[in-house]
Design a protein around this motif. Structure first.
Motif, mmCIF file in Angstrom:
data_model
loop_
_atom_site.group_PDB
_atom_site.id
_atom_site.type_symbol
_atom_site.label_atom_id
_atom_site.label_comp_id
_atom_site.label_asym_id
_atom_site.label_seq_id
_atom_site.Cartn_x
_atom_site.Cartn_y
_atom_site.Cartn_z
ATOM 1 N N ILE A 7 0.848 -1.204 0.000
ATOM 2 C CA ILE A 7 0.000 0.000 0.000
ATOM 3 C C ILE A 7 0.879 1.248 0.000
ATOM 4 C CG2 ILE A 7 -1.743 1.307 1.268
ATOM 5 C CD1 ILE A 7 -2.896 -1.219 -0.024
ATOM 6 N N HIS A 8 1.966 1.214 0.768
ATOM 7 C CA HIS A 8 2.896 2.350 0.796
ATOM 8 C C HIS A 8 3.445 2.631 -0.605
ATOM 9 C CE1 HIS A 8 5.847 5.128 2.442
ATOM 10 N NE2 HIS A 8 6.721 4.553 1.641
ATOM 11 N N ALA A 9 3.905 1.604 -1.293
ATOM 12 C CA ALA A 9 4.441 1.781 -2.644
ATOM 13 C C ALA A 9 3.355 2.279 -3.603
ATOM 14 C CB ALA A 9 5.036 0.471 -3.149
ATOM 15 N N TYR A 10 2.136 1.787 -3.422
ATOM 16 C CA TYR A 10 1.038 2.211 -4.296
ATOM 17 C C TYR A 10 0.769 3.710 -4.143
ATOM 18 C CZ TYR A 10 -3.349 2.238 -6.806
ATOM 19 O OH TYR A 10 -4.337 2.523 -7.720
ATOM 20 N N VAL A 11 0.677 4.190 -2.903
ATOM 21 C CA VAL A 11 0.392 5.620 -2.717
ATOM 22 C C VAL A 11 1.579 6.483 -3.143
ATOM 23 C CG1 VAL A 11 -1.374 5.270 -0.956
ATOM 24 C CG2 VAL A 11 0.973 5.659 -0.240
ATOM 25 N N GLU A 12 2.788 5.951 -3.066
ATOM 26 C CA GLU A 12 3.958 6.690 -3.549
ATOM 27 C C GLU A 12 3.881 6.907 -5.064
ATOM 28 O OE1 GLU A 12 6.963 7.935 -1.996
ATOM 29 O OE2 GLU A 12 5.591 7.861 -0.283
ATOM 30 N N ARG A 13 3.282 5.968 -5.788
ATOM 31 C CA ARG A 13 3.161 6.060 -7.245
ATOM 32 C C ARG A 13 1.890 6.767 -7.703
ATOM 33 N NH1 ARG A 13 4.041 0.661 -6.630
ATOM 34 N NH2 ARG A 13 1.989 0.186 -7.514
ATOM 35 N N HIS A 14 0.911 6.921 -6.814
ATOM 36 C CA HIS A 14 -0.386 7.493 -7.178
ATOM 37 C C HIS A 14 -0.647 8.723 -6.303
ATOM 38 C CE1 HIS A 14 -0.590 3.413 -8.777
ATOM 39 N NE2 HIS A 14 -1.360 3.946 -9.701
ATOM 40 N N HIS A 15 -0.228 9.855 -6.817
ATOM 41 C CA HIS A 15 -0.255 11.091 -6.030
ATOM 42 C C HIS A 15 -1.654 11.622 -5.757
ATOM 43 C CE1 HIS A 15 4.059 11.332 -5.885
ATOM 44 N NE2 HIS A 15 4.076 11.017 -7.174
ATOM 45 N N GLU A 16 -2.665 11.043 -6.386
ATOM 46 C CA GLU A 16 -4.031 11.458 -6.070
ATOM 47 C C GLU A 16 -4.415 11.082 -4.633
ATOM 48 O OE1 GLU A 16 -4.591 7.570 -8.520
ATOM 49 O OE2 GLU A 16 -3.120 9.174 -8.346
ATOM 50 N N TYR A 17 -3.582 10.280 -3.980
ATOM 51 C CA TYR A 17 -3.843 9.901 -2.594
ATOM 52 C C TYR A 17 -2.956 10.650 -1.592
ATOM 53 C CZ TYR A 17 -6.468 6.172 -4.804
ATOM 54 O OH TYR A 17 -7.364 5.473 -5.569
ATOM 55 N N ASP A 18 -2.121 11.555 -2.066
ATOM 56 C CA ASP A 18 -1.204 12.277 -1.170
ATOM 57 C C ASP A 18 -1.935 12.950 -0.012
ATOM 58 O OD1 ASP A 18 0.943 11.529 -2.720
ATOM 59 O OD2 ASP A 18 1.243 13.505 -3.633
ATOM 60 N N ASP A 19 -3.097 13.508 -0.274
ATOM 61 C CA ASP A 19 -3.834 14.238 0.758
ATOM 62 C C ASP A 19 -4.518 13.320 1.768
ATOM 63 O OD1 ASP A 19 -5.621 13.386 -1.345
ATOM 64 O OD2 ASP A 19 -7.166 14.616 -0.422
ATOM 65 N N LEU A 20 -4.493 12.036 1.518
ATOM 66 C CA LEU A 20 -5.199 11.063 2.344
ATOM 67 C C LEU A 20 -4.287 10.395 3.373
ATOM 68 C CD1 LEU A 20 -8.025 9.670 2.461
ATOM 69 C CD2 LEU A 20 -7.129 8.001 0.833
ATOM 70 N N VAL A 21 -2.986 10.458 3.158
ATOM 71 C CA VAL A 21 -2.032 9.648 3.914
ATOM 72 C C VAL A 21 -1.406 10.432 5.061
ATOM 73 C CG1 VAL A 21 0.077 8.274 3.730
ATOM 74 C CG2 VAL A 21 -1.568 8.299 1.846
#
Length: 109
Positions: free
Chosen positions: A83-97
């Motif tokens: 999940i960490h690697a996924y959010v690192e590659r998908h910046h649309e989730y930056d505000d969620l983490v």
């Protein structure tokens, strides 16, 4: 879409604290386990069955889970390496983490 394309269905199994993914014919393909800590969902482990690896199953599961957490107005702590690697590659989730806190890592908290 080819005849061998996977059709996937993801669900939140809250009783077992994990998002699960199955094929549309019911075959279990994997899960992303989590703990709820207040308004935070701490992803701790993701598993995709070997027969489904490399077919986008993990990415489908991750995006479903993250979108669901967002829809519930909660935050994400990505302890799980997948999940960490996924959010690192998908910046649309930056505000969620959110970063992990010590209490996020305690299974008995």
């Amino acid at each position: 879409m080819s005849d061998d394309a996977l059709h996937l269905v993801a669900t939140d199994n809250r009783e077992h604290e994990r998002y699960e993914i199955r094929t549309d014919d019911g075959r279990f393909a994997g899960f992303a386990a989590y703990w709820v800590r207040g308004d935070r969902v701490v992803f701790i482990h993701t598993v995709v069955k070997e027969e489904f690896e490399g077919k986008g199953v993990g990415s489908f599961l991750a995006s479903y889970a993250l979108d669901d957490v967002r829809s519930r107005g909660m935050r994400v702590v990505a302890v799980c390496p997948f999940i960490h690697a996924y959010v690192e590659r998908h910046h649309e989730y930056d505000d969620l983490v959110d970063p992990a806190r010590p209490e996020d890592l305690d299974p008995d908290a």
